[in-house]
Scaffold this motif. Structure first.
Motif, PDB file in Angstrom:
ATOM      1  N   ARG A  85      11.593  13.676  90.810  1.00  0.00           N
ATOM      2  CA  ARG A  85      12.050  12.181  90.749  1.00  0.00           C
ATOM      3  C   ARG A  85      11.264  11.649  89.542  1.00  0.00           C
ATOM      4  O   ARG A  85      11.453  11.003  88.883  1.00  0.00           O
ATOM      5  N   ARG A  86       9.785  12.004  89.618  1.00  0.00           N
ATOM      6  CA  ARG A  86       8.852  11.697  88.863  1.00  0.00           C
ATOM      7  C   ARG A  86       9.203  11.967  87.136  1.00  0.00           C
ATOM      8  O   ARG A  86       9.339  11.107  86.457  1.00  0.00           O
ATOM      9  N   ALA A  89      12.057   9.639  86.368  1.00  0.00           N
ATOM     10  CA  ALA A  89      11.699   8.297  86.228  1.00  0.00           C
ATOM     11  C   ALA A  89      10.846   7.950  84.888  1.00  0.00           C
ATOM     12  O   ALA A  89      10.966   7.099  84.280  1.00  0.00           O
ATOM     13  N   LEU A  92      13.067   8.152  81.854  1.00  0.00           N
ATOM     14  CA  LEU A  92      13.955   6.991  81.659  1.00  0.00           C
ATOM     15  C   LEU A  92      13.280   5.946  80.859  1.00  0.00           C
ATOM     16  O   LEU A  92      14.043   5.180  80.222  1.00  0.00           O
ATOM     17  N   ARG A  93      12.298   5.796  80.873  1.00  0.00           N
ATOM     18  CA  ARG A  93      11.450   4.823  80.133  1.00  0.00           C
ATOM     19  C   ARG A  93      11.011   5.417  78.775  1.00  0.00           C
ATOM     20  O   ARG A  93      10.013   4.876  78.158  1.00  0.00           O
ATOM     21  N   TRP A 118      18.478  12.804  97.598  1.00  0.00           N
ATOM     22  CA  TRP A 118      19.551  12.403  96.679  1.00  0.00           C
ATOM     23  C   TRP A 118      18.954  11.570  95.562  1.00  0.00           C
ATOM     24  O   TRP A 118      18.024  10.818  95.713  1.00  0.00           O
ATOM     25  N   ASP A 120      19.315   9.916  91.329  1.00  0.00           N
ATOM     26  CA  ASP A 120      20.205   9.540  90.360  1.00  0.00           C
ATOM     27  C   ASP A 120      19.434   9.640  89.030  1.00  0.00           C
ATOM     28  O   ASP A 120      17.990   9.864  88.986  1.00  0.00           O
ATOM     29  N   TYR A 121      20.023   9.175  87.821  1.00  0.00           N
ATOM     30  CA  TYR A 121      19.332   9.404  86.365  1.00  0.00           C
ATOM     31  C   TYR A 121      18.298   8.261  86.346  1.00  0.00           C
ATOM     32  O   TYR A 121      17.576   8.283  85.503  1.00  0.00           O
ATOM     33  N   LEU A 122      18.219   7.253  87.173  1.00  0.00           N
ATOM     34  CA  LEU A 122      17.314   6.310  87.085  1.00  0.00           C
ATOM     35  C   LEU A 122      15.978   6.619  87.873  1.00  0.00           C
ATOM     36  O   LEU A 122      15.112   5.871  87.660  1.00  0.00           O
ATOM     37  N   GLY A 123      16.008   7.687  88.429  1.00  0.00           N
ATOM     38  CA  GLY A 123      14.908   7.993  89.373  1.00  0.00           C
ATOM     39  C   GLY A 123      14.715   7.332  90.719  1.00  0.00           C
ATOM     40  O   GLY A 123      13.738   7.434  91.311  1.00  0.00           O
ATOM     41  N   THR A 124      15.982   7.055  91.073  1.00  0.00           N
ATOM     42  CA  THR A 124      15.855   6.682  92.475  1.00  0.00           C
ATOM     43  C   THR A 124      16.150   7.816  93.410  1.00  0.00           C
ATOM     44  O   THR A 124      16.688   9.002  93.130  1.00  0.00           O
ATOM     45  N   GLN A 125      15.275   7.960  94.398  1.00  0.00           N
ATOM     46  CA  GLN A 125      15.107   8.915  95.385  1.00  0.00           C
ATOM     47  C   GLN A 125      15.502   8.444  97.072  1.00  0.00           C
ATOM     48  O   GLN A 125      15.120   7.544  97.185  1.00  0.00           O
ATOM     49  N   SER A 126      16.179   9.263  97.668  1.00  0.00           N
ATOM     50  CA  SER A 126      16.541   9.231  98.923  1.00  0.00           C
ATOM     51  C   SER A 126      16.572  10.282  99.658  1.00  0.00           C
ATOM     52  O   SER A 126      17.412  11.340  99.282  1.00  0.00           O
ATOM     53  N   ASP A 127      15.858  10.117 101.029  1.00  0.00           N
ATOM     54  CA  ASP A 127      16.009  11.462 101.966  1.00  0.00           C
ATOM     55  C   ASP A 127      17.196  11.290 102.821  1.00  0.00           C
ATOM     56  O   ASP A 127      17.193  10.179 103.529  1.00  0.00           O
ATOM     57  N   VAL A 128      18.285  12.035 102.686  1.00  0.00           N
ATOM     58  CA  VAL A 128      19.434  11.653 103.284  1.00  0.00           C
ATOM     59  C   VAL A 128      20.081  12.792 104.167  1.00  0.00           C
ATOM     60  O   VAL A 128      19.754  14.032 103.885  1.00  0.00           O
TER      61      VAL A 128
END
Lengths: 178, 205
Positions: A85-86, A89, A92-93, A118, A120-128
């Motif tokens: 994720r890092r 992220a 992305l910038r 999960w 996405d390309y924005l660096g959003t992370q979720s434990d699902v």
């Protein structure tokens, strides 16, 4: 036009991704593997901008391998997910960012629990407990059952499926001809 | 489509009598599609300070990690815990560092001062302009609704349990009218003696 699905069970994570390599309206091949084994108990399905996906997946793969060689221990799924994720992220910038969406599934050998992240390309992370990327997510997130194949307008003929559990990573054959 | 509304989510904080409360919803979305319903937007900073962030989920996670680093460095250097006011300025300057390419989040700080137990709340905009509010602060996709409900429900000097009830009802009723927030809420209340956290199931649709 890519889809990937993943779900966790009691003691396993199962991941599926389509096998199409297409450019615009032309399909190049139908046996592309979009799921990488990042270790004995870690799988990553990647989709997004062609080129970015493989470049990023290999970058992650080699860095996690380096981590394992240096410390004589693989990263646990949670730690690996944070690192991935890092990386996304931070990119992305930057001037050239990776447009890669990821499903990271692993079996945590310390806690004996399956883990799915999960991203996405924005660096959003979720434990699902279950997740999907692409158009398939609109169906899969509410159904995640047999209806998926039936309702998806762009139906993919085959899926490559890999499982990770206490025994490690393995591939399973799924007959999609029903 | 604004990047601030891409993932959805809302946060609210309120002052009570020698106590503060801060709450967020649990939704993580990709515009209208809900990805997860366990995405918390409020994080502990010290035992008596909490930070809530609404906006782009990627930046919420990045800044959570960044503030953990900055607060740890502060604690080691100063050999004491950071005060809520000081932390608010730390948040402000961290956001203003990125003045011309900001993090897309609006933070809310809630805490109790060390000595006096004086409750403190504050919020800032995306570039760190601080708003020291007296009663309550809100942010996120349900901002306008939260202002309306909080304005009518909140009153000064609420006891911890009454404050919990007030902030819970405020957030739940506001997010029910917002398509991008909801799927349950988490409420944290900080008092001089203890802090407690409660998860509430709201309209789960």
């Amino acid at each position: 036009m890519e889809v990937s699905f993943a779900l966790t069970g009691k003691d396993y994570v199962i991941i599926a991704a389509d096998q199409n390599a297409a450019r615009s309206i032309i399909k190049m091949k139908g046996d592309e593997d979009k799921i990488k084994a990042l270790g004995s108990h870690l799988l990553m399905a990647y989709s997004g901008e062609p080129g970015d996906t493989i470049q990023f997946a290999e970058y992650v793969e080699r860095n996690l391998r380096l981590q394992q060689m240096r410390n004589n221990h693989p990263l646990r799924p949670q730690a690996a997910a944070s690192w991935v994720r890092r990386s996304i992220a931070d990119s992305l910038r930057s001037r050239n960012s990776y447009s890669v969406n990821i499903l990271l599934g692993g079996y945590d050998m310390a806690e004996n629990t399956p883990k799915l992240y999960w991203m996405d390309y924005l660096g959003t992370q979720s434990d699902v407990p279950y997740a999907a990327h692409g158009y398939g997510s609109y169906f899969a997130l509410s159904l995640l059952d047999r209806e998926v194949q039936k309702r998806l307008v762009i139906s993919f003929p085959s899926f490559r499926v890999k499982v990770v559990d206490a025994e490690g990573v393995r591939e399973v054959d799924v007959d999609m001809s029903v | 489509m604004s990047i601030m509304e891409y993932n959805g989510g809302s946060v609210v904080a309120m002052v009570g009598k020698n106590c503060v409360a801060i709450a967020s919803d649990l939704r993580l979305g990709n515009q209208a599609l809900t990805i997860a319903t366990n995405f918390e937007k409020v994080f502990p900073v010290t035992d008596r300070i909490m930070l809530g962030m609404a906006g782009l989920a990627s930046d919420v996670l990045t800044l959570r990690d960044r503030f953990r680093l900055l607060v740890n460095m502060y604690t080691i250097k100063e050999e004491r815990e950071i005060e809520p006011e000081t932390f608010a300025h730390l948040v402000s300057s961290t956001l203003y560092e990125k003045r011309f390419g900001p993090y897309f989040i609006e933070p809310i700080i809630a805490g109790l001062s060390k000595g006096s137990n004086k409750p403190f709340i504050a919020s800032t905009d995306v570039i760190g302009c601080i708003n020291f509010a007296k009663g309550f602060v809100v942010c996120g996709t349900a901002t306008d609704k939260l202002f309306g409900v909080a304005e009518s429900l909140w009153e000064p000097d609420l006891e911890p349990e009454d404050l919990f009830e007030t902030i819970s009802q405020t957030l739940m009723n506001a997010v029910d009218r917002d398509a991008f927030s909801g799927w349950g809420v988490v409420v944290h209340v900080i008092t001089p003696e203890k802090a407690f956290t409660r998860y509430l199931r709201a309209r789960m649709d």
